[in-house]
Design a protein around this motif. Structure first.
Motif, mmCIF file in Angstrom:
data_model
loop_
_atom_site.group_PDB
_atom_site.id
_atom_site.type_symbol
_atom_site.label_atom_id
_atom_site.label_comp_id
_atom_site.label_asym_id
_atom_site.label_seq_id
_atom_site.Cartn_x
_atom_site.Cartn_y
_atom_site.Cartn_z
ATOM 1 N N LEU A 78 -8.254 -58.514 30.295
ATOM 2 C CA LEU A 78 -7.252 -58.663 29.235
ATOM 3 C C LEU A 78 -6.761 -57.310 28.734
ATOM 4 O O LEU A 78 -5.561 -57.121 28.490
ATOM 5 N N LEU A 79 -7.676 -56.363 28.587
ATOM 6 C CA LEU A 79 -7.286 -55.024 28.154
ATOM 7 C C LEU A 79 -6.385 -54.362 29.182
ATOM 8 O O LEU A 79 -5.387 -53.715 28.834
ATOM 9 N N ILE A 83 -2.602 -53.129 28.479
ATOM 10 C CA ILE A 83 -2.221 -51.725 28.672
ATOM 11 C C ILE A 83 -1.030 -51.613 29.616
ATOM 12 O O ILE A 83 -0.078 -50.868 29.361
ATOM 13 N N VAL A 84 -1.065 -52.375 30.709
ATOM 14 C CA VAL A 84 0.033 -52.337 31.674
ATOM 15 C C VAL A 84 1.317 -52.874 31.049
ATOM 16 O O VAL A 84 2.407 -52.298 31.222
ATOM 17 N N ALA A 85 1.204 -53.968 30.300
ATOM 18 C CA ALA A 85 2.390 -54.556 29.663
ATOM 19 C C ALA A 85 3.032 -53.573 28.688
ATOM 20 O O ALA A 85 4.262 -53.400 28.673
ATOM 21 N N LEU A 86 2.214 -52.914 27.881
ATOM 22 C CA LEU A 86 2.732 -51.938 26.918
ATOM 23 C C LEU A 86 3.328 -50.726 27.621
ATOM 24 O O LEU A 86 4.366 -50.197 27.196
ATOM 25 N N ALA A 87 2.697 -50.293 28.700
ATOM 26 C CA ALA A 87 3.185 -49.126 29.442
ATOM 27 C C ALA A 87 4.564 -49.404 30.036
ATOM 28 O O ALA A 87 5.463 -48.557 29.978
ATOM 29 N N VAL A 88 4.732 -50.591 30.613
ATOM 30 C CA VAL A 88 6.028 -50.944 31.198
ATOM 31 C C VAL A 88 7.088 -51.056 30.106
ATOM 32 O O VAL A 88 8.222 -50.575 30.261
ATOM 33 N N TYR A 89 6.722 -51.666 28.998
ATOM 34 C CA TYR A 89 7.681 -51.855 27.903
ATOM 35 C C TYR A 89 8.154 -50.526 27.317
ATOM 36 O O TYR A 89 9.340 -50.367 26.983
ATOM 37 N N THR A 90 7.263 -49.559 27.218
ATOM 38 C CA THR A 90 7.622 -48.276 26.612
ATOM 39 C C THR A 90 8.320 -47.325 27.575
ATOM 40 O O THR A 90 8.893 -46.320 27.141
ATOM 41 N N THR A 91 8.275 -47.632 28.873
ATOM 42 C CA THR A 91 8.909 -46.741 29.852
ATOM 43 C C THR A 91 10.223 -47.300 30.383
ATOM 44 O O THR A 91 11.282 -46.691 30.225
ATOM 45 N N ASN A 92 10.169 -48.460 31.013
ATOM 46 C CA ASN A 92 11.382 -49.029 31.605
ATOM 47 C C ASN A 92 11.333 -50.551 31.483
ATOM 48 O O ASN A 92 11.111 -51.260 32.464
ATOM 49 N N PRO A 93 11.547 -51.079 30.286
ATOM 50 C CA PRO A 93 11.335 -52.515 30.044
ATOM 51 C C PRO A 93 12.299 -53.430 30.780
ATOM 52 O O PRO A 93 12.001 -54.613 30.977
ATOM 53 N N TYR A 94 13.449 -52.922 31.209
ATOM 54 C CA TYR A 94 14.449 -53.785 31.837
ATOM 55 C C TYR A 94 14.361 -53.797 33.355
ATOM 56 O O TYR A 94 15.092 -54.549 34.009
ATOM 57 N N ASN A 142 -0.136 -59.305 36.291
ATOM 58 C CA ASN A 142 0.123 -60.130 35.117
ATOM 59 C C ASN A 142 0.630 -59.276 33.962
ATOM 60 O O ASN A 142 1.493 -59.699 33.194
ATOM 61 N N GLY A 143 0.090 -58.063 33.832
ATOM 62 C CA GLY A 143 0.569 -57.151 32.803
ATOM 63 C C GLY A 143 2.030 -56.785 33.018
ATOM 64 O O GLY A 143 2.803 -56.683 32.059
ATOM 65 N N LEU A 144 2.421 -56.599 34.276
ATOM 66 C CA LEU A 144 3.816 -56.290 34.586
ATOM 67 C C LEU A 144 4.738 -57.430 34.164
ATOM 68 O O LEU A 144 5.777 -57.210 33.532
ATOM 69 N N THR A 145 4.369 -58.652 34.512
ATOM 70 C CA THR A 145 5.234 -59.786 34.180
ATOM 71 C C THR A 145 5.246 -60.078 32.677
ATOM 72 O O THR A 145 6.274 -60.460 32.120
ATOM 73 N N LEU A 146 4.103 -59.881 32.030
ATOM 74 C CA LEU A 146 4.033 -60.166 30.598
ATOM 75 C C LEU A 146 4.742 -59.124 29.743
ATOM 76 O O LEU A 146 4.978 -59.357 28.557
ATOM 77 N N PHE A 150 7.787 -58.386 25.106
ATOM 78 C CA PHE A 150 8.103 -57.396 24.082
ATOM 79 C C PHE A 150 9.615 -57.234 23.907
ATOM 80 O O PHE A 150 10.065 -56.677 22.901
ATOM 81 N N LEU A 151 10.377 -57.687 24.881
ATOM 82 C CA LEU A 151 11.830 -57.651 24.762
ATOM 83 C C LEU A 151 12.353 -58.783 23.889
ATOM 84 O O LEU A 151 13.478 -58.724 23.401
ATOM 85 N N VAL A 152 11.539 -59.808 23.703
ATOM 86 C CA VAL A 152 11.990 -61.016 23.030
ATOM 87 C C VAL A 152 11.359 -61.179 21.652
ATOM 88 O O VAL A 152 12.045 -61.502 20.681
ATOM 89 N N TYR A 153 10.046 -60.958 21.576
ATOM 90 C CA TYR A 153 9.329 -61.195 20.328
ATOM 91 C C TYR A 153 9.005 -59.892 19.621
ATOM 92 O O TYR A 153 8.763 -58.864 20.260
#
Length: 278
Positions: A78-79, A83-94, A142-146, A150-153
Motif C-alpha cells: 500500500l505504501l 508513493i508511486v501515485a503521488l510521484a506520478v501526480y506531482t511530475t506528469n499527472p496527464y 496500481n500506483g500508476l493507475t491510481l 488526484f486529478l479529480v478529488y
C-alpha cells in the motif's frame, strides 16, 4: 481474477457521476480452490501441492507469524502504491490519460491483468521469489493507475477517505480473525454478490444511471467489508492447516487478498464520499 472498470466521467462534480469512476473488482478467482492445491504423500511425510512443490507436513506455522508477515507485506504494498501515485501526480499527472496517443492507461490496465495472473500461478507453484516480485510489480502498476484520482478529488478528501478505509478495514480484519463462526458460506455469498455488481456495472456502463451507480457503490462497500473478514479468517485457517506452502507464500497470498480488498473498499468509499476538486 475478474476485474471490472467503471467508465470515466469528468462532466460534473457529483461524487456519484463524476471523478475517478474506475475501480477494481480484483477479488481473486482462485480464492476458493487455494486450499485444494495440495495433497499428501502416502507416507505422511510431505505435503505436495499440485505443482509438485513440497513442504514438510510437520511444518505448522503459528498464526501470529503468518498474520504479522501478511499485514507487513500488505502495508508495504500500500505504501509503495501511494508513493508511486503521488510521484506520478506531482511530475506528469496527464501522461496516463493522454500519453502514447491516449493508450497509456489501457496498456497499464492490461499489464495489471497479466501481472495478477502471473502472481496467481507463482503463488500456487509455491515460488516465493516470483510471487514477491510480481506482487511488488502489481503494487507499482496500481500506483500508476491510481494517480489519476488526484486529478479529480481534493487531496484532503482522499486522505480522509483513506483513513476511514483503514479504520473500517481494521475492524473487519479483527472480526475475521477473532470470530469462531465459519465464514465459508458467507464468503461464497459475497463472491456471488461481487460478480453481481460486476454484471450490473457493465450494464450501467451503457445505461449511465446515477441511481444504479449509487446502489452498486453501496453494495460494493458492503461486499468488500465482508470479504475483508472472510479473507482474514481464510488466512488464519491456512496458517493452521498449512496445505503444502511455505510461510512466505501463504503470507504473500494473504497480503494480495487483503490488499485487493483494501483498494476496492477505498475506491468505493471515495466514489461515495469523495469531494471533487473545484
Amino acid at each position: 481474477m475478474p476485474n471490472e472498470f467503471d467508465n470515466f466521467n469528468y462532466n460534473n462534480g457529483s461524487s456519484n457521476n463524476s471523478g475517478y469512476g474506475q475501480y477494481y473488482n480484483n477479488q481473486n478467482s482462485y480464492n476458493n480452490d487455494f486450499y485444494n492445491q495440495s495433497s499428501y504423500d502416502p507416507y505422511g511425510n510431505t505435503a505436495v501441492n499440485s505443482y509438485g512443490a513440497g513442504v514438510s507436513r510437520g511444518a505448522r506455522y503459528s498464526m501470529k507469524d503468518v498474520m504479522a508477515r501478511t499485514f507487513l507485506f500488505m502495508t508495504v504494498a500500500l505504501l509503495l502504491t501511494a508513493i508511486v501515485a503521488l510521484a506520478v501526480y506531482t511530475t506528469n499527472p496527464y501522461f496516463l490519460l493522454f500519453g502514447m496517443g491516449g493508450h497509456a492507461f489501457i496498456i497499464l490496465i492490461i499489464a495489471e491483468f497479466a501481472v495478477v495472473i502471473g502472481a496467481t500461478f507463482a503463488i500456487k507453484a509455491n515460488n516465493t521469489m516470483l510471487s514477491g516480485v510480481l506482487f511488488i510489480a502489481y503494487s507499482i502498476i496500481n500506483g500508476l493507475t491510481l494517480s489519476v484520482i488526484f486529478l479529480v478529488y481534493a487531496e484532503s478528501s482522499i486522505a480522509k477517505v483513506f483513513f476511514l478505509t483503514a479504520g473500517l478495514f481494521g475492524v473487519m480484519a479483527v472480526i475475521g480473525f477473532t470470530t469462531d463462526r465459519d465464514l465459508t458460506s458467507f464468503g461464497s455469498l459475497l463472491m456471488i454478490g461481487l460478480f453481481g455488481i460486476i454484471f450490473a456495472s457493465i450494464i450501467n456502463f451503457f445505461l449511465k444511471s446515477s441511481g444504479l451507480d449509487y446502489l452498486i457503490t453501496i453494495l460494493g462497500i458492503a461486499i468488500f467489508l465482508g470479504l475483508t473478514a472472510y479473507d482474514t479468517q481464510k488466512i488464519k485457517n491456512l496458517a493452521s492447516n498449512n496445505p503444502g506452502y511455505s510461510l512466505t507464500v501463504i503470507a504473500l497470498y494473504g497480503a494480495l487478498e487483503l490488499y485487493l480488498d483494501f483498494i476496492n473498499l477505498f475506491l468505493k468509499l471515495l466514489r461515495l464520499l469523495g469531494k471533487a476538486k473545484n
